[in-house]
Scaffold this active site. Structure first.
Site, mmCIF file in Angstrom:
data_model
loop_
_atom_site.group_PDB
_atom_site.id
_atom_site.type_symbol
_atom_site.label_atom_id
_atom_site.label_comp_id
_atom_site.label_asym_id
_atom_site.label_seq_id
_atom_site.Cartn_x
_atom_site.Cartn_y
_atom_site.Cartn_z
ATOM 1 N N GLU A 130 0.853 -1.054 -0.073
ATOM 2 C CA GLU A 130 0.183 0.012 0.047
ATOM 3 C C GLU A 130 1.008 0.970 -0.014
ATOM 4 O O GLU A 130 1.810 1.098 0.824
ATOM 5 C CB GLU A 130 -1.002 -0.082 1.260
ATOM 6 C CG GLU A 130 -1.802 1.081 1.206
ATOM 7 C CD GLU A 130 -2.931 1.322 2.353
ATOM 8 O OE1 GLU A 130 -2.682 0.301 3.340
ATOM 9 O OE2 GLU A 130 -3.870 2.106 2.419
ATOM 10 N N ALA A 271 1.699 -0.339 10.782
ATOM 11 C CA ALA A 271 1.051 -1.518 10.499
ATOM 12 C C ALA A 271 0.534 -1.625 9.248
ATOM 13 O O ALA A 271 0.163 -0.593 8.765
ATOM 14 C CB ALA A 271 0.377 -2.314 11.822
ATOM 15 N N ASN A 274 -2.356 -6.181 5.374
ATOM 16 C CA ASN A 274 -2.394 -7.369 4.090
ATOM 17 C C ASN A 274 -3.112 -8.704 4.522
ATOM 18 O O ASN A 274 -3.165 -9.104 5.639
ATOM 19 C CB ASN A 274 -0.832 -8.074 4.161
ATOM 20 C CG ASN A 274 -0.078 -6.816 3.844
ATOM 21 O OD1 ASN A 274 -0.026 -6.000 3.275
ATOM 22 N ND2 ASN A 274 0.889 -6.855 4.963
ATOM 23 N N HIS A 306 -7.023 -2.315 14.929
ATOM 24 C CA HIS A 306 -7.108 -1.486 13.637
ATOM 25 C C HIS A 306 -6.920 -2.474 12.597
ATOM 26 O O HIS A 306 -7.458 -2.427 11.527
ATOM 27 C CB HIS A 306 -6.401 -0.277 13.821
ATOM 28 C CG HIS A 306 -6.252 0.499 12.393
ATOM 29 N ND1 HIS A 306 -6.855 1.550 12.181
ATOM 30 C CD2 HIS A 306 -5.858 0.418 11.303
ATOM 31 C CE1 HIS A 306 -7.046 2.062 11.327
ATOM 32 N NE2 HIS A 306 -6.150 1.452 10.525
ATOM 33 N N GLU A 307 -5.841 -3.110 12.604
ATOM 34 C CA GLU A 307 -5.543 -4.039 11.315
ATOM 35 C C GLU A 307 -6.537 -5.130 11.352
ATOM 36 O O GLU A 307 -6.792 -5.592 10.075
ATOM 37 C CB GLU A 307 -4.087 -4.528 11.432
ATOM 38 C CG GLU A 307 -2.922 -3.439 11.744
ATOM 39 C CD GLU A 307 -3.052 -2.413 10.602
ATOM 40 O OE1 GLU A 307 -3.353 -2.472 9.424
ATOM 41 O OE2 GLU A 307 -2.654 -0.984 11.026
ATOM 42 N N HIS A 310 -9.730 -3.961 9.789
ATOM 43 C CA HIS A 310 -9.433 -3.893 8.192
ATOM 44 C C HIS A 310 -10.018 -5.026 7.587
ATOM 45 O O HIS A 310 -10.485 -5.074 6.380
ATOM 46 C CB HIS A 310 -8.222 -3.450 7.718
ATOM 47 C CG HIS A 310 -7.950 -2.109 7.916
ATOM 48 N ND1 HIS A 310 -8.516 -1.147 7.143
ATOM 49 C CD2 HIS A 310 -6.713 -1.318 8.372
ATOM 50 C CE1 HIS A 310 -8.019 0.171 7.355
ATOM 51 N NE2 HIS A 310 -6.945 -0.149 7.822
HETATM 52 N N1 0A1 Z 1 -3.270 0.900 5.929
HETATM 53 C C1 0A1 Z 1 -2.406 0.936 6.956
HETATM 54 C C2 0A1 Z 1 -1.452 2.105 6.952
HETATM 55 C C3 0A1 Z 1 -0.338 2.229 6.068
HETATM 56 C C4 0A1 Z 1 -0.408 2.810 4.825
HETATM 57 C C5 0A1 Z 1 0.494 2.987 4.046
HETATM 58 C C6 0A1 Z 1 1.787 2.292 4.368
HETATM 59 O O1 0A1 Z 1 2.782 2.167 3.369
HETATM 60 C C7 0A1 Z 1 3.159 3.256 2.640
HETATM 61 C C8 0A1 Z 1 1.949 1.348 5.224
HETATM 62 C C9 0A1 Z 1 0.806 1.383 6.092
HETATM 63 C C10 0A1 Z 1 -3.243 1.176 8.032
HETATM 64 O O2 0A1 Z 1 -4.110 2.032 7.951
HETATM 65 O O3 0A1 Z 1 -3.005 0.754 9.194
HETATM 66 ZN ZN ZN Z 2 -5.790 1.790 8.435
#
Ligand code: 0A1
Ligand code: ZN
Length: 888
Positions: A130, A271, A274, A306-307, A310
């Site tokens: 991401e 974090a 994935n 949080h993770e 998701h």
């Molecule tokens: N989606 C993750 C946050 C995240 C975003 C970008 C990253 O690398 C560029 C890494 C993690 C979350 O909201 O936890």
């Molecule tokens: Zn997030």
């Protein structure tokens, strides 16, 4: 020179993908410097696409292409495709039927200091995809609305990479000659490539199980480096707590048979969610009572939650495009906030969240980078993982929750999951589901998604003793933000209660609302620029408690006397507003002191604050953490936010003066409280023990302002004998921030004791960088050369450079500009190593317009220096240029 207009993406330009990728079979042959990636993609033309093309454009960056093959024929010749800096264009692909594309390329994980794509952290290989990192692994349609089924085979040396992980379930494995082995993983869920993950290395695993509400058995595994095996219990418990909570509160079960978490030392963010294989910054996994503070424990549980959350809000239902980032982040932050509130103290959690929003997000909203929670354009999407998208995004979801109530919100979320499972959708789809399930109109409310800036809510009251009515006039006004000069009125829920003069609850009975009985509290719906609300049957003038629970992310302006604030601090039954009254009281008193400093007058303390604090100190509190918050003064950064022109020196002097006076005048109370709550509680993490530590350490920080040998001994004793990191660090903090004779010795002892624990050494760096002692800048400079400092490790960068520039206004803003120059030097160095981290460090300079002319000039000069750096990254360029307003 970069051309910002060429490189900008706009929400209005969204079109569906021209092709879909149904299946992805990936093959990795691991090597630190030359990993071979082969991918076999099954694609077809997207029937929804209108584009008149027969070529296929895939995104790819920093890849060495070996071969391209279409439908298992002979490899394509160079005339059949075109390679550019960031893409691979294949001419004449089949339009009528599905086709198979095979691509082989190599990548160099060791050279990857940007930590995006496949990279090396210590000796472990791991990925971060991401937002757009997958294109640094192989050529792909790297956008979230392309969802595919992934199968991943990883081959590597058995000694270097005994553990080989990817998303989903392990379906096959085997041995190879030359001491190598392989594993194949299959993920049964469609997903966008940003949720892909691979991890390989010498990892140890802590395992547990969880039975879902429907009786399915899930394997839970946490992978860490060997010496961290003893710091995983809390993370595992947090994961199980999250799983139960999502079942109970949202009716959501986990969907795979295996849930894996890997902790890595080098990570740009907190974090990553994935699918089935979360990758975490070690900071949000590892904890042992002697190495992690109470707040670390709380943050770990929050981030694990949080993770995990998701998985439904982000993975099963994802974003159509990156402009919709707040769809998954705002909702998931709201979910993790509520989870933490349920697990700890709702009152404390709400205050902490609002504190962060008001200090940091409000500053973002008032500065050159202000953007709506659903931005309309970006140059570099990594710059939009902001407090606005996350924290204000969560506030917007919270307002919907307030408007429809808990039950209505559950109906809305059920409908959202039902309608969109397996899809890539928009913020609008979320609001639509909330509307349909509750039969309400959120038409005007949608403006919160599109409008940037923090609205100012103004309240005026008038009491009519003859009519026995209270008239409340509410008005709203939102300042202009870059690119948005005109603002429409928003739909703002304003939660309100009334109090009698004796502190008891007065009933709220709204005129023209005949059907409604009088209530203890009402939610006013402010939808116009100005609106009048009349409360009746009020025999005496009540005290108004407005914006309870911080029911909307606005700046409230209402004239209040210090007496009225002291009254609310004593009696408001809303825990948020009770605390807020104390903050405003302190804020007004400090503002008076700041004026004294600026007018070269002797500071004069208004005794009302001492009386109010004395009352708080003498009250019997159940929630000791809340008690500690009531005794905490607004931070220097928050106070700066309130001033038209920031005066860091006056703020520091005034706040210190207040702390010192409170300490002197209430010493017996602070001392008694310290003694009553000081226990040796290693390994206790219940709310009682946490609260005792919090209140005790709050008292210690007041007491340490007294130039008193006994207190110096007390903090040293606590430092030496502490059995938990909360107490040890709290003692060291007061030692380092005051003229304490043992401060150098304590710092040296601490370093020696913890030299093998990276996360504790981060604290050691941060604490010195944030110190208010006069020699701090020299210390920071010399720490840059400390053998334990490493510009390639984001946690270290944040703990030294980040803490100095963002948590030490007094020294960062030194009049001679040395702080600014230092920061710019580091940003320029980081720009080539890690653009994401570099760009985040610019934030300390973006607020240059808020300072006096001489500081403005110095800050601006450094921004100009940064922007003229050769090979400036998109990340840094976007933030620096917007700050300087270089763009039209
Ligand atoms: N989606 C993750 C946050 C995240 C975003 C970008 C990253 O690398 C560029 C890494 C993690 C979350 O909201 O936890
Ligand atoms: Zn997030």
């Amino acid at each position: 020179m970069r051309d910002p207009n060429q490189e900008k993406n706009y929400l209005k330009d969204y079109t569906v993908p021209d092709y879909l990728i149904h299946n992805v079979a990936l093959n990795f042959t691991l090597d630190e410097e030359c990993t071979v990636v082969s991918s076999r993609l099954t694609l077809s033309r997207n029937p929804a696409s209108k584009a008149l093309i027969n070529s296929l454009t895939l995104a790819g960056e920093n890849l060495k292409l070996l071969s391209v093959n279409l439908d298992d024929g002979t490899d394509l010749s160079k005339e059949q495709y075109l390679q550019t800096q960031d893409s691979l264009i294949i001419n004449n692909v089949p339009q009528q039927q599905a086709f198979v594309l095979c691509i082989e390329n190599t990548i160099n994980p060791k050279a990857n200091t940007a930590l995006e794509g496949l990279y090396l952290s210590n000796d472990m290989l791991c990925t971060q995809c991401e937002a757009e990192g997958f294109r640094k692994i192989t050529y792909f349609l790297d956008r979230p609305d392309v969802m595919s089924l992934f199968t991943t085979t990883i081959t590597g040396d058995k000694n270097r990479y005994p553990v080989l992980l990817s998303n989903g379930n392990k379906i096959a494995q085997g041995e190879l000659p030359d001491n190598r082995h392989w594993v194949t993983w299959e993920d049964p869920f469609n997903k966008p490539c940003y949720l892909f993950a691979l991890v390989a290395g010498q990892l140890e695993c802590i395992a547990d199980r969880f039975t879902t509400q429907s009786g399915r058995e899930i394997d839970l595994q946490i992978f860490v480096e060997k010496h961290d095996m003893d710091k995983c219990d809390h993370a595992m418990q947090s994961l199980k707590n999250s799983m139960i909570w999502d079942e109970q509160v949202y009716g959501r079960e986990y969907d795979l048979d295996l849930y894996m978490i890997v902790a890595v030392s080098h990570f740009n963010m907190g974090a990553m969610e994935n699918k089935g294989l979360n990758v975490f910054n070690t900071k949000f996994v590892l904890a042992r009572p002697d190495t992690a503070t109470d707040s670390d424990y709380e943050h770990i549980e929050g981030v694990i939650g949080h993770e995990y959350f998701h998985n439904w809000t982000g993975n099963r239902i994802t974003c159509r495009d990156w402009f919709q980032l707040s769809l998954k982040e705002g909702f998931t932050v709201f979910r993790d906030q509520e989870f933490t509130g349920d697990r700890t103290s709702k009152a404390v959690k709400r205050i902490e969240d609002v504190n962060m929003l008001r200090t940091r997000q409000f500053a973002e909203d008032a500065g050159p980078l202000a953007h709506p929670i659903r931005p309309d354009s970006y140059m570099e999407i990594n710059n939009f993982y902001t407090l606005t998208v996350y924290e204000k995004g969560a506030e917007v979801v919270r307002m919907i929750h307030t408007l429809v109530g808990a039950e209505g919100f559950r109906k809305g979320s059920n409908l959202y999951f039902e309608r969109h499972d397996g899809q890539a959708v928009t913020c609008d789809d979320f609001v639509n589901a909330m509307e349909s399930a509750n039969n309400i109109d959120l038409g005007q409310f949608r403006r919160w998604y599109a409008q940037a800036g923090t609205p100012v809510l103004t309240a005026h009251q008038h009491y009519d003793s003859t009519a026995q009515t209270l008239t409340l006039t509410l008005s709203q006004n939102c300042p202009a933000t870059p690119g948005q000069t005109h603002k429409e009125p928003l739909h703002i829920p304003v939660t309100l209660g009334l109090l009698h003069k004796d502190g008891s609850v007065a009933q709220c009975k709204l005129q023209d609302n005949a059907a409604k009985e009088a209530q203890n509290q009402v939610i006013l719906q402010l939808t116009q620029s100005e609106q009048v609300f009349v409360f009746e049957n009020l025999a005496e003038q009540p005290v108004v408690s407005i914006l309870r629970g911080f029911s909307a992310p606005v700046k409230l302006e209402m004239e209040r006397s210090l007496e009225e604030l002291a009254f609310l601090l004593s009696y408001d039954s809303d825990t948020f507003n009770r605390w807020e009254a104390g903050q405003q009281l302190a804020g007004q008193v400090i503002a008076g002191l700041i004026a004294d400093v600026q007018n070269d007058q002797k500071m004069q303390l208004n005794p009302i604050i001492v009386t109010a604090f004395k009352q708080v100190l003498e009250h019997a509190w159940d929630d000791l953490s809340y008690f500690a918050l009531l005794l905490s003064l607004p931070s220097e950064n928050y106070l700066a936010e309130q001033m038209p022109v920031v005066d860091v020196n006056a703020i520091h002097a005034a706040r210190e003066f207040l702390v010192q006076n409170l300490a002197e005048q209430l010493q017996p109370q602070f001392q008694a409280l310290y003694e009553n709550n000081h226990r040796d509680e290693s390994g206790q993490f219940d709310s009682g023990a946490i609260g005792r530590r919090r209140i005790k350490n709050t008292c210690l920080s007041y007491l340490s302002k007294l130039e008193n040998k006994d207190i110096q001994q007390l903090s040293q004793l606590q430092f030496n004998s502490a059995k938990n990191m909360t107490d040890q660090l709290a003692a060291l903090t007061v030692i380092v921030n005051n003229p304490h004779p043992a401060s150098q010795q304590c710092l040296a002892d601490f370093y020696h004791q913890w030299r093998t624990e990276a996360l504790v050494i981060d604290k050691w760096f941060a604490l010195q960088a944030a110190s208010n002692m006069p020699d701090t800048f020299a210390t920071v400079q010399s720490l840059m050369n400390h053998p334990a400092f490493d510009l390639k490790n984001p946690n270290r960068v944040r703990s030294l450079i980040g803490a100095f520039s963002q948590a030490n206004p007094l020294h960062f803003h030194a009049k001679n500009g040395q702080g600014y120059q230092f920061l710019a030097d580091q940003i320029i160095a980081l720009n080539t190593l890690n653009p994401q981290v570099a760009s985040r460090m610019v934030s300390a300079l973006t607020s240059w317009r808020r300072h006096d002319i001489s500081r403005q000039t110095l800050m601006k000069a450094q921004l100009e220096r940064i922007i003229s750096t050769e090979d400036i990254s998109k990340d840094v360029y976007e933030v620096a240029s917007k700050s300087l307003n270089y763009e039209a």
